[in-house]
Design a protein around this motif. Structure first.
Motif, PDB file in Angstrom:
ATOM      1  N   GLY A  42       0.894  -1.000  -0.112  1.00 14.62           N
ATOM      2  CA  GLY A  42       0.193   0.266   0.032  1.00 14.62           C
ATOM      3  C   GLY A  42       0.506   1.334   0.188  1.00 14.62           C
ATOM      4  O   GLY A  42       0.316   2.255  -0.359  1.00 14.62           O
ATOM      5  N   LYS A  43       1.992   0.955   0.074  1.00 17.05           N
ATOM      6  CA  LYS A  43       3.281   2.570   0.170  1.00 17.05           C
ATOM      7  C   LYS A  43       4.135   2.462  -1.193  1.00 17.05           C
ATOM      8  O   LYS A  43       4.070   1.556  -2.303  1.00 17.05           O
ATOM      9  N   GLU A  44       4.250   3.633  -1.560  1.00 18.30           N
ATOM     10  CA  GLU A  44       4.758   3.454  -3.234  1.00 18.30           C
ATOM     11  C   GLU A  44       6.540   3.068  -2.466  1.00 18.30           C
ATOM     12  O   GLU A  44       7.135   2.711  -1.445  1.00 18.30           O
ATOM     13  N   ARG A  45       7.180   2.893  -3.601  1.00 14.65           N
ATOM     14  CA  ARG A  45       8.646   2.652  -3.541  1.00 14.65           C
ATOM     15  C   ARG A  45       9.686   3.656  -3.129  1.00 14.65           C
ATOM     16  O   ARG A  45       9.394   4.631  -3.531  1.00 14.65           O
ATOM     17  N   GLU A  46      10.720   3.231  -2.125  1.00 15.38           N
ATOM     18  CA  GLU A  46      11.047   4.265  -1.505  1.00 15.38           C
ATOM     19  C   GLU A  46      12.708   3.716  -1.782  1.00 15.38           C
ATOM     20  O   GLU A  46      13.569   2.649  -1.368  1.00 15.38           O
ATOM     21  N   LEU A  47      14.064   4.882  -1.626  1.00 16.47           N
ATOM     22  CA  LEU A  47      14.997   4.952  -1.339  1.00 16.47           C
ATOM     23  C   LEU A  47      15.364   3.926  -0.292  1.00 16.47           C
ATOM     24  O   LEU A  47      15.075   4.805   1.213  1.00 16.47           O
ATOM     25  N   VAL A  48      16.241   3.087   0.021  1.00 19.50           N
ATOM     26  CA  VAL A  48      16.519   2.868   1.675  1.00 19.50           C
ATOM     27  C   VAL A  48      18.409   2.979   1.617  1.00 19.50           C
ATOM     28  O   VAL A  48      18.763   3.766   2.628  1.00 19.50           O
ATOM     29  N   ALA A  49      18.938   2.347   0.859  1.00 16.40           N
ATOM     30  CA  ALA A  49      20.011   3.179   0.392  1.00 16.40           C
ATOM     31  C   ALA A  49      21.041   3.458  -0.301  1.00 16.40           C
ATOM     32  O   ALA A  49      20.751   2.292  -1.602  1.00 16.40           O
ATOM     33  N   GLY A  50      22.353   4.298  -1.022  1.00 15.35           N
ATOM     34  CA  GLY A  50      22.668   4.426  -2.049  1.00 15.35           C
ATOM     35  C   GLY A  50      23.850   4.252  -1.962  1.00 15.35           C
ATOM     36  O   GLY A  50      24.867   4.676  -1.103  1.00 15.35           O
ATOM     37  N   ILE A  51      24.575   3.557  -3.113  1.00  6.54           N
ATOM     38  CA  ILE A  51      26.548   3.656  -2.867  1.00  6.54           C
ATOM     39  C   ILE A  51      26.870   4.232  -4.181  1.00  6.54           C
ATOM     40  O   ILE A  51      26.375   3.609  -5.105  1.00  6.54           O
ATOM     41  N   SER A  52      28.097   4.949  -4.742  1.00  2.66           N
ATOM     42  CA  SER A  52      27.921   5.657  -5.618  1.00  2.66           C
ATOM     43  C   SER A  52      29.454   4.360  -5.521  1.00  2.66           C
ATOM     44  O   SER A  52      30.013   4.299  -5.284  1.00  2.66           O
ATOM     45  N   SER A  53      29.928   4.833  -7.291  1.00  3.16           N
ATOM     46  CA  SER A  53      31.340   4.336  -7.954  1.00  3.16           C
ATOM     47  C   SER A  53      32.522   4.166  -6.441  1.00  3.16           C
ATOM     48  O   SER A  53      33.136   3.914  -7.538  1.00  3.16           O
TER      49      SER A  53
END
Length: 111
Positions: A42-53
Motif C-alpha cells: 500500500g505504499k510507494e517504493r522508497e530509497l533505502v540506501a545507495g552507494i556510489s562508484s
C-alpha cells in the motif's frame, strides 16, 4: 544485458538481522552507482540506501544506524546488512542500477 538477482530475504523477529545480496551480471559495479529500494504493502517504493562508484553511501533517515550498504567488487555483488529490524521494515526489497531492477526479495519482520 544487465541482470540483477536479489537473495537473502525471509521472516525475522523484531530486533533480528538479515543480509540481502544483489548479484549483478552484464555490468561492472565499480563504474556504477547502486541502490536498494523497498516497497511496503500500500505504499510507494522508497530509497533505502545507495552507494556510489566512489563508495559514498547514503541512507533513508528511517534506517540510519541500523542498515549498512556495501559491495564486493570481486563478486560483483552489493549487500544490505540490516540490523535491529522493526515491523515497519517489512517490505519487498529491490536492487537497482540505472534503469535496471531486480525481481525483489521479501523481508517480513514479525513475532
Amino acid at each position: 544485458q544487465v541482470q540483477l538477482v536479489e537473495s537473502g530475504g525471509g521472516l525475522v523477529q523484531p530486533g533480528g538481522s538479515l543480509r540481502l545480496s544483489c548479484a549483478a551480471s552484464g555490468i561492472r559495479f565499480s563504474f556504477n552507482d547502486m541502490a536498494w529500494y523497498r516497497q511496503a504493502p500500500g505504499k510507494e517504493r522508497e530509497l533505502v540506501a545507495g552507494i556510489s562508484s566512489g563508495d559514498w553511501t547514503n541512507y533513508a533517515d528511517s534506517v540510519k544506524g541500523r542498515f549498512t550498504i556495501f559491495r564486493d567488487l570481486a563478486k560483483n555483488t552489493v549487500y544490505l546488512q540490516m540490523n535491529s529490524l522493526k515491523p515497519e521494515d517489512t517490505a519487498i526489497y529491490y536492487c537497482n542500477v540505472g534503469v535496471t531492477w531486480g525481481q525483489g526479495t521479501l523481508v517480513t519482520v514479525s513475532s
